[in-house]
Design a protein around this motif. Structure first.
Motif, mmCIF file in Angstrom:
data_model
loop_
_atom_site.group_PDB
_atom_site.id
_atom_site.type_symbol
_atom_site.label_atom_id
_atom_site.label_comp_id
_atom_site.label_asym_id
_atom_site.label_seq_id
_atom_site.Cartn_x
_atom_site.Cartn_y
_atom_site.Cartn_z
ATOM 1 N N ALA A 54 9.469 -1.924 -1.233
ATOM 2 C CA ALA A 54 8.178 -2.572 -1.512
ATOM 3 C C ALA A 54 7.279 -2.537 -0.277
ATOM 4 C CB ALA A 54 8.405 -4.002 -1.977
ATOM 5 N N VAL A 55 7.858 -2.738 0.898
ATOM 6 C CA VAL A 55 7.080 -2.680 2.138
ATOM 7 C C VAL A 55 6.587 -1.252 2.382
ATOM 8 C CG1 VAL A 55 7.176 -2.972 4.639
ATOM 9 C CG2 VAL A 55 8.255 -4.656 3.143
ATOM 10 N N ALA A 56 7.449 -0.283 2.160
ATOM 11 C CA ALA A 56 7.059 1.119 2.355
ATOM 12 C C ALA A 56 5.937 1.509 1.400
ATOM 13 C CB ALA A 56 8.260 2.032 2.151
ATOM 14 N N VAL A 57 6.020 1.083 0.156
ATOM 15 C CA VAL A 57 4.966 1.382 -0.816
ATOM 16 C C VAL A 57 3.656 0.722 -0.399
ATOM 17 C CG1 VAL A 57 4.235 0.968 -3.201
ATOM 18 C CG2 VAL A 57 6.524 1.822 -2.737
ATOM 19 N N ALA A 58 3.719 -0.498 0.090
ATOM 20 C CA ALA A 58 2.516 -1.195 0.545
ATOM 21 C C ALA A 58 1.852 -0.464 1.706
ATOM 22 C CB ALA A 58 2.857 -2.620 0.942
ATOM 23 N N VAL A 59 2.652 0.040 2.628
ATOM 24 C CA VAL A 59 2.104 0.784 3.774
ATOM 25 C C VAL A 59 1.437 2.071 3.309
ATOM 26 C CG1 VAL A 59 2.739 2.053 5.866
ATOM 27 C CG2 VAL A 59 3.676 -0.224 5.447
ATOM 28 N N VAL A 60 2.091 2.797 2.407
ATOM 29 C CA VAL A 60 1.529 4.058 1.909
ATOM 30 C C VAL A 60 0.244 3.810 1.127
ATOM 31 C CG1 VAL A 60 1.950 5.980 0.324
ATOM 32 C CG2 VAL A 60 3.727 5.274 1.920
ATOM 33 N N LEU A 61 0.230 2.772 0.302
ATOM 34 C CA LEU A 61 -0.971 2.471 -0.472
ATOM 35 C C LEU A 61 -2.119 2.035 0.432
ATOM 36 C CD1 LEU A 61 0.454 0.654 -3.609
ATOM 37 C CD2 LEU A 61 -0.292 3.019 -3.389
ATOM 38 N N SER A 62 -1.830 1.273 1.458
ATOM 39 C CA SER A 62 -2.901 0.875 2.377
ATOM 40 C C SER A 62 -3.432 2.089 3.144
ATOM 41 C CB SER A 62 -2.418 -0.204 3.336
ATOM 42 O OG SER A 62 -1.407 0.298 4.175
ATOM 43 N N ALA A 63 -2.552 3.014 3.491
ATOM 44 C CA ALA A 63 -2.997 4.239 4.176
ATOM 45 C C ALA A 63 -3.890 5.081 3.263
ATOM 46 C CB ALA A 63 -1.802 5.051 4.635
ATOM 47 N N SER A 64 -3.570 5.117 1.975
ATOM 48 C CA SER A 64 -4.414 5.889 1.058
ATOM 49 C C SER A 64 -5.786 5.235 0.900
ATOM 50 C CB SER A 64 -3.731 6.048 -0.296
ATOM 51 O OG SER A 64 -3.654 4.810 -0.965
ATOM 52 N N LEU A 65 -5.843 3.913 0.903
ATOM 53 C CA LEU A 65 -7.148 3.236 0.839
ATOM 54 C C LEU A 65 -7.956 3.446 2.117
ATOM 55 C CD1 LEU A 65 -6.201 -0.083 -0.954
ATOM 56 C CD2 LEU A 65 -7.442 1.868 -1.890
ATOM 57 N N ILE A 66 -7.275 3.479 3.253
ATOM 58 C CA ILE A 66 -7.971 3.772 4.512
ATOM 59 C C ILE A 66 -8.506 5.197 4.509
ATOM 60 C CG2 ILE A 66 -7.611 4.107 6.998
ATOM 61 C CD1 ILE A 66 -5.714 1.681 6.872
ATOM 62 N N ALA A 67 -7.752 6.135 3.950
ATOM 63 C CA ALA A 67 -8.219 7.527 3.852
ATOM 64 C C ALA A 67 -9.449 7.614 2.952
ATOM 65 C CB ALA A 67 -7.106 8.416 3.321
ATOM 66 N N LEU A 68 -9.446 6.883 1.849
ATOM 67 C CA LEU A 68 -10.624 6.863 0.968
ATOM 68 C C LEU A 68 -11.835 6.304 1.701
ATOM 69 C CD1 LEU A 68 -9.397 5.649 -2.536
ATOM 70 C CD2 LEU A 68 -10.453 7.823 -1.957
ATOM 71 N N TRP A 69 -11.638 5.192 2.382
ATOM 72 C CA TRP A 69 -12.740 4.563 3.107
ATOM 73 C C TRP A 69 -13.304 5.504 4.170
ATOM 74 C CZ3 TRP A 69 -12.842 2.940 8.324
ATOM 75 C CH2 TRP A 69 -13.988 2.227 8.683
ATOM 76 N N ASP A 70 -12.439 6.167 4.912
ATOM 77 C CA ASP A 70 -12.885 7.075 5.958
ATOM 78 C C ASP A 70 -13.619 8.284 5.377
ATOM 79 O OD1 ASP A 70 -12.980 7.926 8.747
ATOM 80 O OD2 ASP A 70 -11.610 9.523 8.086
ATOM 81 N N THR A 71 -13.131 8.782 4.251
ATOM 82 C CA THR A 71 -13.793 9.922 3.611
ATOM 83 C C THR A 71 -15.205 9.558 3.183
ATOM 84 O OG1 THR A 71 -11.660 10.738 2.833
ATOM 85 C CG2 THR A 71 -13.616 11.580 1.715
ATOM 86 N N TRP A 72 -15.366 8.413 2.539
ATOM 87 C CA TRP A 72 -16.693 7.996 2.097
ATOM 88 C C TRP A 72 -17.609 7.675 3.281
ATOM 89 C CZ3 TRP A 72 -19.095 8.832 -2.193
ATOM 90 C CH2 TRP A 72 -18.368 9.046 -3.351
#
Length: 107
Positions: A54-72
């Motif tokens: 669950a912790v690993a999934v949370a880290v990966v999901l937060s990284a994907s949201l950071i990637a989206l934010w940086d792209t935009w």
């Protein structure tokens, strides 16, 4: 990351190419955003994880949201720079670019 230079506003081909590339980037970013958000929702709804997973999934999901934010953020910054740099109307095809004053001194 590759640094993008702004096109020459007096060149019709460079202006058209810059506008086309920016439109392509916006469309790809929109598609990427929808796919990424769909994947996040699917993982959150379907995954029954506990503990370390669950912790690993949370880290990966937060990284994907950071990637989206940086792209935009990058796309919007480049769009603002492009809109402020380029003229509203395209230069004429046969028009000679205006001469800019030179700081060079002739001897």
């Amino acid at each position: 990351m590759k640094r993008r230079s702004l096109p020459d506003p007096d060149s019709r081909t460079q202006v058209l190419r810059a506008r086309r590339k920016y439109t392509e980037q916006v469309l790809l970013t929109v598609v990427f955003t929808f796919v990424q958000l769909w994947a996040i929702v699917a993982v959150v709804v379907l995954l029954e994880a506990r503990g370390v997973l669950a912790v690993a999934v949370a880290v990966v999901l937060s990284a994907s949201l950071i990637a989206l934010w940086d792209t935009w953020r990058t796309l919007l910054m480049f769009g603002r720079a492009l809109r402020s740099w380029l003229p509203d109307e395209l230069p004429a095809v046969d028009a000679e670019p205006p001469r800019r004053p030179s700081n060079l001194v002739r001897l």
